[in-house]
Design a protein around this motif. Structure first.
Motif, PDB file in Angstrom:
ATOM      1  N   GLU A   1     -15.728 -30.137 -40.491  1.00 55.02           N
ATOM      2  CA  GLU A   1     -16.380 -28.924 -39.998  1.00 55.02           C
ATOM      3  C   GLU A   1     -17.630 -28.606 -40.807  1.00 55.02           C
ATOM      4  O   GLU A   1     -18.630 -28.125 -40.278  1.00 55.02           O
ATOM      5  CB  GLU A   1     -15.407 -27.742 -40.061  1.00 55.02           C
ATOM      6  N   SER A   2     -17.604 -28.919 -42.094  1.00 54.69           N
ATOM      7  CA  SER A   2     -18.713 -28.545 -42.975  1.00 54.69           C
ATOM      8  C   SER A   2     -19.859 -29.552 -42.979  1.00 54.69           C
ATOM      9  O   SER A   2     -20.937 -29.266 -43.502  1.00 54.69           O
ATOM     10  CB  SER A   2     -18.206 -28.352 -44.404  1.00 54.69           C
ATOM     11  N   PHE A   3     -19.648 -30.736 -42.389  1.00 62.35           N
ATOM     12  CA  PHE A   3     -20.694 -31.767 -42.332  1.00 62.35           C
ATOM     13  C   PHE A   3     -20.456 -32.564 -41.051  1.00 62.35           C
ATOM     14  O   PHE A   3     -19.520 -33.359 -40.966  1.00 62.35           O
ATOM     15  CB  PHE A   3     -20.613 -32.684 -43.551  1.00 62.35           C
ATOM     16  N   ARG A   4     -21.313 -32.317 -40.067  1.00 64.20           N
ATOM     17  CA  ARG A   4     -21.063 -32.942 -38.768  1.00 64.20           C
ATOM     18  C   ARG A   4     -22.373 -33.089 -37.999  1.00 64.20           C
ATOM     19  O   ARG A   4     -23.425 -32.663 -38.451  1.00 64.20           O
ATOM     20  CB  ARG A   4     -20.080 -32.092 -37.958  1.00 64.20           C
ATOM     21  N   TRP A   5     -22.257 -33.706 -36.829  1.00 66.63           N
ATOM     22  CA  TRP A   5     -23.386 -33.777 -35.907  1.00 66.63           C
ATOM     23  C   TRP A   5     -23.148 -32.792 -34.767  1.00 66.63           C
ATOM     24  O   TRP A   5     -22.060 -32.216 -34.649  1.00 66.63           O
ATOM     25  CB  TRP A   5     -23.586 -35.191 -35.409  1.00 66.63           C
ATOM     26  N   PRO A   6     -24.135 -32.568 -33.887  1.00 61.56           N
ATOM     27  CA  PRO A   6     -23.912 -31.693 -32.736  1.00 61.56           C
ATOM     28  C   PRO A   6     -22.889 -32.306 -31.780  1.00 61.56           C
ATOM     29  O   PRO A   6     -22.865 -33.518 -31.567  1.00 61.56           O
ATOM     30  CB  PRO A   6     -25.293 -31.615 -32.058  1.00 61.56           C
ATOM     31  N   GLU A   7     -22.059 -31.463 -31.223  1.00 58.40           N
ATOM     32  CA  GLU A   7     -21.098 -31.941 -30.230  1.00 58.40           C
ATOM     33  C   GLU A   7     -21.850 -32.452 -29.003  1.00 58.40           C
ATOM     34  O   GLU A   7     -22.857 -31.878 -28.592  1.00 58.40           O
ATOM     35  CB  GLU A   7     -20.148 -30.820 -29.826  1.00 58.40           C
ATOM     36  N   CYS A   8     -21.342 -33.540 -28.432  1.00 57.29           N
ATOM     37  CA  CYS A   8     -21.958 -34.141 -27.242  1.00 57.29           C
ATOM     38  C   CYS A   8     -21.112 -33.828 -26.020  1.00 57.29           C
ATOM     39  O   CYS A   8     -19.885 -33.923 -26.049  1.00 57.29           O
ATOM     40  CB  CYS A   8     -22.058 -35.652 -27.437  1.00 57.29           C
ATOM     41  N   TYR A   9     -21.788 -33.475 -24.914  1.00 55.87           N
ATOM     42  CA  TYR A   9     -21.085 -33.137 -23.682  1.00 55.87           C
ATOM     43  C   TYR A   9     -21.235 -34.199 -22.600  1.00 55.87           C
ATOM     44  O   TYR A   9     -20.416 -34.274 -21.688  1.00 55.87           O
ATOM     45  CB  TYR A   9     -21.577 -31.787 -23.152  1.00 55.87           C
ATOM     46  N   HIS A  10     -22.277 -35.015 -22.715  1.00 55.70           N
ATOM     47  CA  HIS A  10     -22.487 -36.026 -21.671  1.00 55.70           C
ATOM     48  C   HIS A  10     -23.544 -37.027 -22.150  1.00 55.70           C
ATOM     49  O   HIS A  10     -24.536 -36.645 -22.786  1.00 55.70           O
ATOM     50  CB  HIS A  10     -22.969 -35.358 -20.382  1.00 55.70           C
ATOM     51  N   VAL A  11     -23.318 -38.306 -21.882  1.00 50.48           N
ATOM     52  CA  VAL A  11     -24.315 -39.340 -22.176  1.00 50.48           C
ATOM     53  C   VAL A  11     -24.504 -40.213 -20.948  1.00 50.48           C
ATOM     54  O   VAL A  11     -23.566 -40.420 -20.164  1.00 50.48           O
ATOM     55  CB  VAL A  11     -23.920 -40.223 -23.385  1.00 50.48           C
ATOM     56  N   GLU A  12     -25.701 -40.712 -20.784  1.00 53.78           N
ATOM     57  CA  GLU A  12     -26.016 -41.624 -19.679  1.00 53.78           C
ATOM     58  C   GLU A  12     -26.908 -42.742 -20.192  1.00 53.78           C
ATOM     59  O   GLU A  12     -27.726 -42.540 -21.088  1.00 53.78           O
ATOM     60  CB  GLU A  12     -26.759 -40.902 -18.550  1.00 53.78           C
ATOM     61  N   MET A  13     -26.745 -43.920 -19.605  1.00 53.56           N
ATOM     62  CA  MET A  13     -27.635 -45.046 -19.885  1.00 53.56           C
ATOM     63  C   MET A  13     -28.221 -45.539 -18.568  1.00 53.56           C
ATOM     64  O   MET A  13     -27.472 -45.885 -17.649  1.00 53.56           O
ATOM     65  CB  MET A  13     -26.882 -46.182 -20.583  1.00 53.56           C
ATOM     66  N   ASN A  14     -29.528 -45.531 -18.498  1.00 57.08           N
ATOM     67  CA  ASN A  14     -30.221 -46.108 -17.351  1.00 57.08           C
ATOM     68  C   ASN A  14     -30.645 -47.516 -17.741  1.00 57.08           C
ATOM     69  O   ASN A  14     -31.642 -47.710 -18.443  1.00 57.08           O
ATOM     70  CB  ASN A  14     -31.436 -45.250 -16.979  1.00 57.08           C
ATOM     71  N   GLU A  15     -29.856 -48.491 -17.315  1.00 59.75           N
ATOM     72  CA  GLU A  15     -30.099 -49.877 -17.732  1.00 59.75           C
ATOM     73  C   GLU A  15     -31.435 -50.398 -17.206  1.00 59.75           C
ATOM     74  O   GLU A  15     -32.129 -51.163 -17.877  1.00 59.75           O
ATOM     75  CB  GLU A  15     -28.954 -50.775 -17.243  1.00 59.75           C
TER      76      GLU A  15
END
Length: 343
Positions: free
Chosen positions: A92-106
């Motif tokens: 909790e004290s050292f983290r990255w932003p929470e991710c809600y969705h990722v996409e890859m356009n190949e």
């Protein structure tokens, strides 16, 4: 904003807000940072299935393929991390932003990440106590991973190489424009600062040999103040696209010297190293380490870069702005010079 598809945004917000979203009104504006990606803050109101309206803030980051020197797959690293179990490494004290969705356009070689917006203190607004806290939390994060050696981390394929810092320095040293400049009669950088950089070149093999005896840890590799956000007593770290294996203290060099607060640079050097080691030593014994090499890492990583920035200062700008930029780079080199006293 043509690149945002309403259907995707509804899906993303449904996950973020934990309720079905049927309609969104939104606007977007560019965020500072994201030098190599297109980063925007998207805000608005989301309409729920039962007719409620919920305000939202979310960050959209689009990254198109490009090749960083000696690290060609860095452009997609955050996408790969968010697709993996990398987030489990944080606290909790050292983290990255929470991710809600990722996409890859190949077809377009392009990634898009929808992530948490963090409201906090960043950049040169960070205080000395926040610098120190960031150093301690970084040490704790790296120490825990160094001690536990999680199996899935060892199996991640898209991590920058442990030799990245060395290769970066050697690449700059081979660039005659900066190498010859600090050795020329026309150089306007004070001679004692040029000598500091020349001494590094003359002793590079011995310096690198000492660094290579340090523990190898997971490094962020872009751990500077703009990528650190202090929020509610915690450190949220953004922009993980250069992350990989590196040496103990490598990230600390970036924290202290990358576009630094020159007025407090020596103070932060003095404060952050013990804090970093305190955090790391909670998980791993570092008593055999007698030389932390952070000073040398600062010179390897930023010495020639500061010369380049000095030479390029004010391109197309007014004379006063040029002088201010050059003064800043000289002041930074001078503060690095003064750090030797702290050794």
């Amino acid at each position: 904003m043509s690149e945002i598809i309403a259907e995707t945004l509804k899906q993303v917000l449904s996950k973020m807000l934990v309720t079905k979203i049927i309609h969104v009104d939104f606007q977007a504006k560019p965020l500072h940072g994201g030098t190599l990606g297109h980063v925007q803050l998207v805000t608005g109101n989301a309409e729920t299935a039962d007719g409620g309206k919920l305000p939202f803030k979310i960050v959209s980051k689009t990254q198109t393929k490009w090749e960083r020197y000696s690290d060609p797959d860095s452009w997609r690293r955050e996408y790969d991390f968010y697709q993996s179990n990398f987030g489990a490494l944080f606290s909790e004290s050292f983290r990255w932003p929470e991710c809600y969705h990722v996409e890859m356009n190949e077809e377009e070689n392009e990634t898009q990440i929808w992530m948490e917006y963090i409201d906090g203190i960043s950049g040169l607004d960070l205080t000395g106590d926040m610098y120190e806290r960031a150093a301690e939390e970084l040490g704790r994060f790296q120490g825990k991973l160094y001690a536990e050696q999680p199996a899935f981390l060892q199996n991640l394929t898209n991590l920058s190489n442990v030799e990245y810092m060395k290769n970066f320095y050697l690449h700059y040293r081979s660039w005659k424009r900066v190498y010859d400049y600090i050795r020329s009669d026309d150089c306007e950088i004070p001679k004692h600062l040029c000598k500091m950089l020349i001494d590094v070149d003359e002793n590079a093999d011995e310096i690198l040999n000492r660094i290579e005896k340090l523990p190898i840890v997971l490094c962020h590799r872009d751990f500077w103040v703009t990528n650190i956000i202090y929020s509610d007593g915690n450190m949220i770290i953004i922009d993980w696209d250069t992350a990989g294996w590196g040496y103990l203290g490598e990230d600390l060099a970036s924290l202290i010297a990358d576009e630094a607060d020159t007025e407090h640079m020596v103070e932060y050097y003095r404060r952050c190293i013990p804090a970093y080691y305190k955090g790391f030593s909670e998980y791993a014994d570092i008593s055999p380490i007698t030389d932390n090499c952070v000073y040398e890492m600062i010179l390897l990583m930023f010495g020639y870069r500061l010369v380049e920035w000095y030479m390029d200062a004010g391109s197309g700008n007014k004379l006063q702005e040029t002088d201010d930029e050059r003064t800043l780079h000289i002041d930074t080199l001078q503060k690095i010079y003064e750090m030797r006293i702290e050794q």
